[in-house]
Motif scaffolding. Structure first.
Motif, short mmCIF file in Angstrom:
data_model
loop_
_atom_site.label_atom_id
_atom_site.label_comp_id
_atom_site.label_asym_id
_atom_site.label_seq_id
_atom_site.Cartn_x
_atom_site.Cartn_y
_atom_site.Cartn_z
N LYS A 168 3.23 -7.94 16.32
CA LYS A 168 4.24 -8.46 15.38
C LYS A 168 3.74 -8.37 13.94
O LYS A 168 4.54 -8.18 13.02
CB LYS A 168 4.61 -9.90 15.71
N THR A 169 2.46 -8.54 13.73
CA THR A 169 1.93 -8.47 12.37
C THR A 169 2.11 -7.05 11.82
O THR A 169 2.53 -6.88 10.67
CB THR A 169 0.45 -8.90 12.32
N LYS A 176 7.99 -5.02 5.58
CA LYS A 176 7.86 -5.50 4.19
C LYS A 176 7.27 -4.43 3.28
O LYS A 176 7.04 -4.69 2.10
CB LYS A 176 6.97 -6.75 4.16
N GLU A 177 7.02 -3.24 3.84
CA GLU A 177 6.41 -2.15 3.08
C GLU A 177 5.10 -2.58 2.43
O GLU A 177 4.82 -2.27 1.27
CB GLU A 177 7.39 -1.59 2.03
N LEU A 178 4.30 -3.34 3.20
CA LEU A 178 2.98 -3.76 2.72
C LEU A 178 1.93 -2.78 3.24
O LEU A 178 2.09 -2.20 4.31
CB LEU A 178 2.68 -5.18 3.22
#
Ligand code: GDP
Ligand code: FE
Ligand code: FE
Ligand code: FE
Length: 196
Positions: A168-169, A176-178
């Motif tokens: 999930k992370t 979130k486009e991180l």
């Protein structure tokens, strides 16, 4: 909960006072909830309650330290320099373990590893490491979508709950486009390759 003194000379009360100084009240409350959840999981799965309490109380010790301060520790102590590119998110676990050792005198490698790995998990995690990794994710104040499923998984299997958090992370970071830290991918790969 009174400590026996096997892991640190500090009392639990002295640790609480020192940890509280490092962070805003809301995060200190999170730390206390992670401790409560860790103790429950420790009792259920047979981990050391004292070790789980200590790891929980110290896990976010460095989370609110300035990125420059975290970076200075990472670079001067020979930790992986790639982790400096993600704000405090990836550095605060390893730097937290450094303070657990240098400020609180903890030498138990299971406790230090649990703190080090609490954000991204590890390719290999001990029982203590899994307890902290999951308690940080499901403590009673967490309210994200999927937390109830994670709590349910943790009732039956720490491995299932850990795998759920790891998967999930990654999904969350992509949505979130991180940027994803390479270690996060390594951990995901090792868990998915072991899952049959
Ligand atoms: P906290 O310290 O109690 O807030 O919880 P954690 O230490 O588990 O996580 C800190 C933050 O790091 C969370 O918001 C995670 O989503 C984020 N995080 C975890 N892995 C990565 C990653 O690979 N890249 C980035 N950019 N953030 C990550
Ligand atoms: Fe953290
Ligand atoms: Fe945390
Ligand atoms: Fe968070």
């Amino acid at each position: 909960l009174a400590y026996t003194g096997i892991y640190t000379d500090w009392t639990r009360e002295a640790i609480l006072a020192e940890v509280e100084k490092q962070m805003k009240p809301s995060r200190f409350q999170h730390v206390l909830r992670v401790e409560a959840c860790s103790i429950q999981l420790a009792e259920k799965y047979g981990a050391s309650v004292e070790a789980c309490s200590l790891a929980a109380l110290l896990h976010d010790y460095a989370k609110e330290h300035a990125a420059e301060s975290l970076k200075e520790i990472v670079l001067s102590k020979g930790m992986a320099s790639e982790m400096t590119g993600y704000g405090s998110e990836i550095m605060h676990g390893p730097v937290g373990a450094y303070y657990a050792e240098t400020v609180f005198g903890i030498t138990d490698e299971d406790i230090l590893d649990a703190i080090r790995q609490h954000t991204i998990g590890g390719e290999m995690m001990t029982l203590l490491g899994k307890v902290l990794f999951i308690a940080d994710y499901i403590e009673s104040g967490r309210a994200f979508k999927g937390v109830d499923e994670a709590r349910k998984l943790a009732e039956d299997s720490l491995d299932e709950a850990a795998y759920f958090k790891i998967e999930k992370t990654i999904i969350h970071l992509v949505k979130k486009e991180l940027p994803i830290y390479p270690g996060t991918i390594y951990v995901y790969n090792s868990w998915i390759q072991r899952k049959v």
